[in-house]
Write a protein that holds these residues in place. Sequence first.
Motif, mmCIF file in Angstrom:
data_model
loop_
_atom_site.group_PDB
_atom_site.id
_atom_site.type_symbol
_atom_site.label_atom_id
_atom_site.label_comp_id
_atom_site.label_asym_id
_atom_site.label_seq_id
_atom_site.Cartn_x
_atom_site.Cartn_y
_atom_site.Cartn_z
ATOM 1 N N LYS A 65 19.104 5.407 12.963
ATOM 2 C CA LYS A 65 20.201 5.892 12.116
ATOM 3 C C LYS A 65 19.717 6.165 10.702
ATOM 4 O O LYS A 65 20.071 7.169 10.082
ATOM 5 N N GLU A 98 18.930 0.904 14.967
ATOM 6 C CA GLU A 98 19.340 0.861 13.560
ATOM 7 C C GLU A 98 18.393 1.682 12.692
ATOM 8 O O GLU A 98 18.833 2.410 11.792
ATOM 9 N N LYS A 99 17.107 1.570 12.969
ATOM 10 C CA LYS A 99 16.133 2.365 12.214
ATOM 11 C C LYS A 99 16.316 3.850 12.505
ATOM 12 O O LYS A 99 16.140 4.690 11.614
#
Length: 233
Positions: free
Chosen positions: A20, A17-18
């Motif tokens: 992205k 997620e980070k």
Amino acid sequence: MTAQQLKEHLFSLADAEKAKILSGFFKTGPGEYGEGDVFIGVSVPMIRSLVKQYKNEILLSDAELLLGDAVHECRLLGLLLMVALFDKADAAGKKEIFESYLSHTQAINNWDLVDLTAYRIVGTYLMDKERSLLYSLSESRNLWEQRISIVSTWIYIRKGEFGDTLRLADILLQHKHDLIQKAVGWMLREIGKRDKKVLIDFLEPRYRNMPRTMLRYAIEKFSPEERAYFMKK
């Protein structure tokens, strides 16, 4: 500790997620300045922690291997390890690391990679030497070498030496790319934090023709009234 082992440790910290978020923040899309760069989602503090943990166990050749990696965080890890090695090296070692850094500028291809390391290696190495290299870099066709030229002078600004920064700012004054405009404005702002008169004397004959982005960065610490004055066309 080998480069491969360091990379494996780095990848164990990855966060999809980070990744992205970082890919968007560092403009990796088609036509953007970071097009094609690959992120795995490891923060700078986590990378610094790895550097602190392993800086006494690696060689320059390991850092260079990391710098050749396609993953952004690997290159940053390699560069920060180079800084750590540079800090403790003797004169010959510093020269070797300085030359290695300059031979890998194609891999130092985003603003964070430049900003966290250029003044620590290039600027520091040239502190007591002739600095024509900075002016050659400022005329490069490589955007990141141009940014290295101006950001390297941050170490001189911190010591109250403004001449090279001001001369390079003049060379880069009409640069079209906002990443250079921001870097020049940032260095000018750093001068102003230490000697406001020097910055104002530089701006007065130039502010009407400076890119607005550069000017906004340079006068960020000014009062609202002063900013309004300088932002007039």
